[in-house]
Enzyme design. Structure first.
Site, PDB file in Angstrom:
ATOM      1  N   GLN A 185      -8.671   6.121 -10.396  1.00 15.41           N
ATOM      2  CA  GLN A 185      -8.565   6.511 -11.821  1.00 15.41           C
ATOM      3  C   GLN A 185      -7.215   6.114 -12.406  1.00 15.41           C
ATOM      4  OE1 GLN A 185      -9.223  10.755 -12.890  1.00 15.41           O
ATOM      5  NE2 GLN A 185      -7.794  10.307 -14.574  1.00 15.41           N
ATOM      6  N   VAL A 240      -3.260   9.751  -7.319  1.00 18.37           N
ATOM      7  CA  VAL A 240      -2.331  10.376  -6.368  1.00 18.37           C
ATOM      8  C   VAL A 240      -0.920  10.232  -6.942  1.00 18.37           C
ATOM      9  CG1 VAL A 240      -1.414  10.307  -4.018  1.00 18.37           C
ATOM     10  CG2 VAL A 240      -3.853   9.915  -4.427  1.00 18.37           C
ATOM     11  N   LEU A 277       0.811  -1.220   0.000  1.00 16.01           N
ATOM     12  CA  LEU A 277       0.000   0.000   0.000  1.00 16.01           C
ATOM     13  C   LEU A 277       0.842   1.268   0.000  1.00 16.01           C
ATOM     14  CD1 LEU A 277      -2.750  -1.083   2.575  1.00 16.01           C
ATOM     15  CD2 LEU A 277      -2.776  -1.285   0.071  1.00 16.01           C
ATOM     16  N   HIS A 278       0.349   2.242  -0.753  1.00 10.92           N
ATOM     17  CA  HIS A 278       0.979   3.569  -0.793  1.00 10.92           C
ATOM     18  C   HIS A 278      -0.130   4.610  -0.620  1.00 10.92           C
ATOM     19  CE1 HIS A 278      -0.632   3.615  -4.824  1.00 10.92           C
ATOM     20  NE2 HIS A 278       0.086   2.558  -5.166  1.00 10.92           N
ATOM     21  N   SER A 326       2.521   3.898  -7.590  1.00  5.24           N
ATOM     22  CA  SER A 326       2.212   2.531  -7.990  1.00  5.24           C
ATOM     23  C   SER A 326       3.079   1.590  -7.168  1.00  5.24           C
ATOM     24  CB  SER A 326       2.535   2.348  -9.479  1.00  5.24           C
ATOM     25  OG  SER A 326       2.610   0.969  -9.791  1.00  5.24           O
ATOM     26  N   HIS A 379      -3.469   4.187  -2.578  1.00  5.38           N
ATOM     27  CA  HIS A 379      -4.440   3.271  -1.969  1.00  5.38           C
ATOM     28  C   HIS A 379      -5.123   3.942  -0.771  1.00  5.38           C
ATOM     29  CE1 HIS A 379      -1.442   0.158  -3.555  1.00  5.38           C
ATOM     30  NE2 HIS A 379      -2.559  -0.200  -4.142  1.00  5.38           N
TER      31      HIS A 379
HETATM   32  P1  AMP Z   1      -3.698  -2.296  -6.870  1.00  5.12           P
HETATM   33  O1  AMP Z   1      -3.256  -2.631  -5.479  1.00  5.12           O
HETATM   34  O2  AMP Z   1      -2.592  -1.825  -7.749  1.00  5.12           O
HETATM   35  O3  AMP Z   1      -4.551  -3.375  -7.488  1.00  5.12           O
HETATM   36  O4  AMP Z   1      -4.650  -1.030  -6.746  1.00  5.12           O
HETATM   37  C1  AMP Z   1      -5.770  -1.048  -5.897  1.00  5.12           C
HETATM   38  C2  AMP Z   1      -6.582   0.193  -6.146  1.00  5.12           C
HETATM   39  O5  AMP Z   1      -5.782   1.336  -5.870  1.00  5.12           O
HETATM   40  C3  AMP Z   1      -7.053   0.319  -7.602  1.00  5.12           C
HETATM   41  O6  AMP Z   1      -8.394   0.804  -7.624  1.00  5.12           O
HETATM   42  C4  AMP Z   1      -6.099   1.332  -8.164  1.00  5.12           C
HETATM   43  O7  AMP Z   1      -6.617   2.064  -9.248  1.00  5.12           O
HETATM   44  C5  AMP Z   1      -5.875   2.228  -6.966  1.00  5.12           C
HETATM   45  N1  AMP Z   1      -4.623   2.987  -7.108  1.00  5.12           N
HETATM   46  C6  AMP Z   1      -3.392   2.501  -7.372  1.00  5.12           C
HETATM   47  N2  AMP Z   1      -2.503   3.505  -7.504  1.00  5.12           N
HETATM   48  C7  AMP Z   1      -3.195   4.655  -7.313  1.00  5.12           C
HETATM   49  C8  AMP Z   1      -2.847   6.039  -7.343  1.00  5.12           C
HETATM   50  N3  AMP Z   1      -1.600   6.454  -7.585  1.00  5.12           N
HETATM   51  N4  AMP Z   1      -3.820   6.936  -7.115  1.00  5.12           N
HETATM   52  C9  AMP Z   1      -5.100   6.536  -6.879  1.00  5.12           C
HETATM   53  N5  AMP Z   1      -5.497   5.258  -6.843  1.00  5.12           N
HETATM   54  C10 AMP Z   1      -4.560   4.330  -7.061  1.00  5.12           C
END
Ligand code: AMP
Length: 285
Positions: free
Chosen positions: A148, A176, A33-34, A185, A37
């Site tokens: 998004q 973000v 998580l960052h 990411s 998330h």
């Molecule tokens: P993931 O863990 O990569 O599957 O992402 C989980 C959720 O976090 C998804 O809905 C992503 O679109 C969202 N997410 C990932 N990176 C960002 C970011 N930089 N800004 C906003 N939402 C994000």
């Protein structure tokens, strides 16, 4: 904050917390998580009384040559970040809890999963929609928040929800970014220091597009050409695609429209990064 690892326990917990006026909010993640998330989690907190975050690195959305085995996993660090956010439950199942050996049922939004990222990642969106459908059935949320950052994913999930009558509101939260514009990411941690510097090229190319649109340019081909020139100056980054599509059909467009999606994917070294811009109202002259 309750930590749950089985589907049956999660089901029970949601059932016990469902009450009139008490919405269940849900944020599905793959962990590592960052702040991106965490922004979704905060949004869910505003929208719902009972908030569930899932942490599950979903094997079915990774291709055979992709990074499933090396994808960062650090449940303790994730739990620590979530503990300050006043959420109710973390659902962190093992793959065997979600997919039985003889699992055979998939959910797929036809065609949409083949476009944009789908052409480089065949089967990816089928894996995403299948796991999100399963998670919706397990968590039974009233509202789910997606980023998004993964715009194609969010649009596909919205379509799945509409087509299959899931009783879930889908909220899409803004991207973000790091202070230099790079979209946050979990995969950014794969980048070397040199690649990290180059990685801002995605954002810079999108900024160029924004500037051109702000100046009244509407021809997609010429704007994309200017974006490609920015990539040409960054040899360690290789464009996977730059596409401008209608957000409601994911079909390519020739002229910039309000609400359309400009999506970019590029390899920086061996790491594939994505970013996008949705054209806001009034940015055309
Ligand atoms: P993931 O863990 O990569 O599957 O992402 C989980 C959720 O976090 C998804 O809905 C992503 O679109 C969202 N997410 C990932 N990176 C960002 C970011 N930089 N800004 C906003 N939402 C994000």
């Amino acid at each position: 904050m309750k930590i749950v690892s089985t589907a049956s326990e999660m089901h029970e917990l949601s059932r016990a917390n469902r009450a009139p006026g008490c919405r269940i909010g849900f944020v599905p993640t793959m962990g590592a998580l960052h702040d991106g998330h965490l922004s979704l989690v905060r949004r869910a907190r505003e929208l719902a009384k009972f908030v569930v975050v899932s942490i599950f690195v979903n094997p079915t959305q990774f291709g055979p040559k992709e990074d499933f085995s090396k994808y960062p996993r650090d449940l303790q660090a994730d739990l620590k970040k979530l503990s300050s956010l006043d959420i109710d439950c973390v659902f962190a199942p093992e793959p065997g809890e979600i997919y039985s050996q003889d699992f055979r049922t998939h959910v797929e939004v036809e065609d949409w999963g083949k476009r944009l990222c789908g052409s480089t990642r065949p089967g990816h969106f089928r894996g995403v929609t299948t796991v999100v459908a399963k998670l919706f059935n397990i968590v039974t949320p009233d509202v789910a928040v997606f980023g998004q950052k993964d715009a194609q994913q969010a649009f596909i999930i919205r379509r799945m929800v509409r087509d299959l009558n899931f009783d879930v509101e889908i909220v899409i939260a803004p991207i973000v970014r790091e202070s230099d514009g790079l979209a946050m990411s979990s995969r950014n941690r794969y980048l070397s220091a040199e690649e990290r510097r180059s990685a801002t090229v995605l954002f810079r190319s999108l900024q160029k597009a924004q500037t051109l649109v702000g100046e009244g340019n509407v021809r997609v081909s010429s704007i994309v050409e200017s974006m490609r020139e920015i990539f040409d100056r960054e040899p360690s980054a290789k464009i996977d695609y730059i596409e401008w599509v209608d957000s409601t059909t994911l079909e390519p467009i020739d002229e910039v429209e309000e609400g359309s999606l400009l999506a970019v994917a590029a390899f920086v070294g061996s790491t594939r990064l994505i970013d996008n811009w949705i054209v806001p109202a009034m940015s055309r002259h």
